[in-house]
Design an enzyme around this catalytic site. Sequence first.
Site, PDB file in Angstrom:
ATOM      1  N   HIS A 267     -58.424   8.770 -28.962  1.00  0.00           N
ATOM      2  CA  HIS A 267     -57.311   8.631 -27.570  1.00  0.00           C
ATOM      3  C   HIS A 267     -56.980  10.119 -27.060  1.00  0.00           C
ATOM      4  CE1 HIS A 267     -54.511   7.034 -25.243  1.00  0.00           C
ATOM      5  NE2 HIS A 267     -53.577   6.423 -26.040  1.00  0.00           N
ATOM      6  N   HIS A 306     -66.282   7.867 -19.137  1.00  0.00           N
ATOM      7  CA  HIS A 306     -64.873   7.717 -19.340  1.00  0.00           C
ATOM      8  C   HIS A 306     -65.149   5.946 -19.806  1.00  0.00           C
ATOM      9  CE1 HIS A 306     -60.583   6.650 -19.308  1.00  0.00           C
ATOM     10  NE2 HIS A 306     -60.499   7.736 -19.351  1.00  0.00           N
ATOM     11  N   ASP A 364     -60.500  15.157 -19.107  1.00  0.00           N
ATOM     12  CA  ASP A 364     -60.444  15.961 -20.495  1.00  0.00           C
ATOM     13  C   ASP A 364     -61.202  17.187 -20.518  1.00  0.00           C
ATOM     14  OD1 ASP A 364     -58.779  13.791 -21.722  1.00  0.00           O
ATOM     15  OD2 ASP A 364     -60.304  12.835 -21.908  1.00  0.00           O
TER      16      ASP A 364
END
Length: 429
Positions: A267, A306, A364
């Site tokens: 996460h 993703h 990210d």
Amino acid sequence: MENNRKVTLTYNDGKDNLEMPVLKGTLGPDVVDIRAFSKTGMFTFDPGFLATASCESQITFIDGDLGQLYYRGYPIEQLAAKSDYLEVCYLLLNGELPTAEERKVFERGIMRHNMLHDQLMSLFKGFRRDAHPMAVMVGVVGALSAFYHDSLDINNPEHRKISAHRLIAKLPNIAAQAYRYNKGLPFSYPKNGLTYAENFLHMMFSTPCEEYKVNKTLALALDRIFTLHADHEQNASTSTVRLAGSSGANPFACIAAGIACLWGPSHGGANEAVLKMLDEIGSVENVPAFMEGVKNKTHKLMGFGHRVYKNMDPRAAIMKETCDEVLNELGLHNDPKFKLAMALEKIALEDPYFIERKLYPNVDFYSGIVLSAIGIPVSMFTPIFALARTVGWISHWAEMIADPAMKIGRPRQLYTGAQRRDYIPQEQR
């Protein structure tokens, strides 16, 4: 929300029927209301809740196929370009963008809560110096309810508002002090003359020896990171906050639960994993071989693709622009690690293998590079994610508590264990 369409379930070998209404939201797919399903004596099985809406919400909308992310209806691209984090906080909490006066009052309310109780500061000293900052944050945030008794009535709207303001205000302070304690640095206090992001950088990096001057480009980059991570619909940590809150737990305990969930590497640890991957690759010369390993499934590519976005992550384009600004500001485009990251990006954006599988760089990938360039250690990546996501968590918590239809969360299970059996005395086993 409800229309005249229904889904009919036939069961008991065709003897019985159950009609379930189809609900239509303002955006997104229709939803079958299965609340009456319990009348059948059965229940549904959906591990990971991939086909189950756990709640009704007006806060955030995601369309993964189209690459859309809206906060209260506003596209994330517009908010990241034209707004800032505290205005986004107001939007998520209240449903509308603030007027100039509303914003002034809101920011003043946040600033007057950014200090930590002096006795709470001593709690940090109970942790080992090498404790992970996320471990410290879970403990300290959970302890806030022991210090702020005046806002724990969850049924009081004013108490919910005060708790929300306190959490948004204090999380940067808690995160920064966790870092400083880990490094053996003296605690640093916030300055109300600085913006939210500037204050965090000040609390992280200032020393008593000299005046700390905040770099505006870096502060803007950090503010965008906060904005891009402020909410993301019903993800694992947000669902955790809602589940904890459904029991009537106080908001500080609920946010501590969210932080604990976010700590999981699947996460909140994704941008941390990007930096570890870059360290493992080592140099630009090793990139082609590594990418061939990815194709052969012997290496794992972090920061690309993703789970939700089957197209381009809408946050990634904003973060890429921010990444370029930060690297230019700091003169790091020729730094070996950042050259390595850009080489990975180039292949992923040009190689048909990655294009066909839509393995585009996600938020990210770029946020990890930006945070590293700013000088923030990898161990602080997830705490920064947590402080940014706090406003999303508390917004969902408050929405749930105010909903008269709220029920305590109580998922069912498909039991596959032993059937009933009688106890056998030890001497007979």
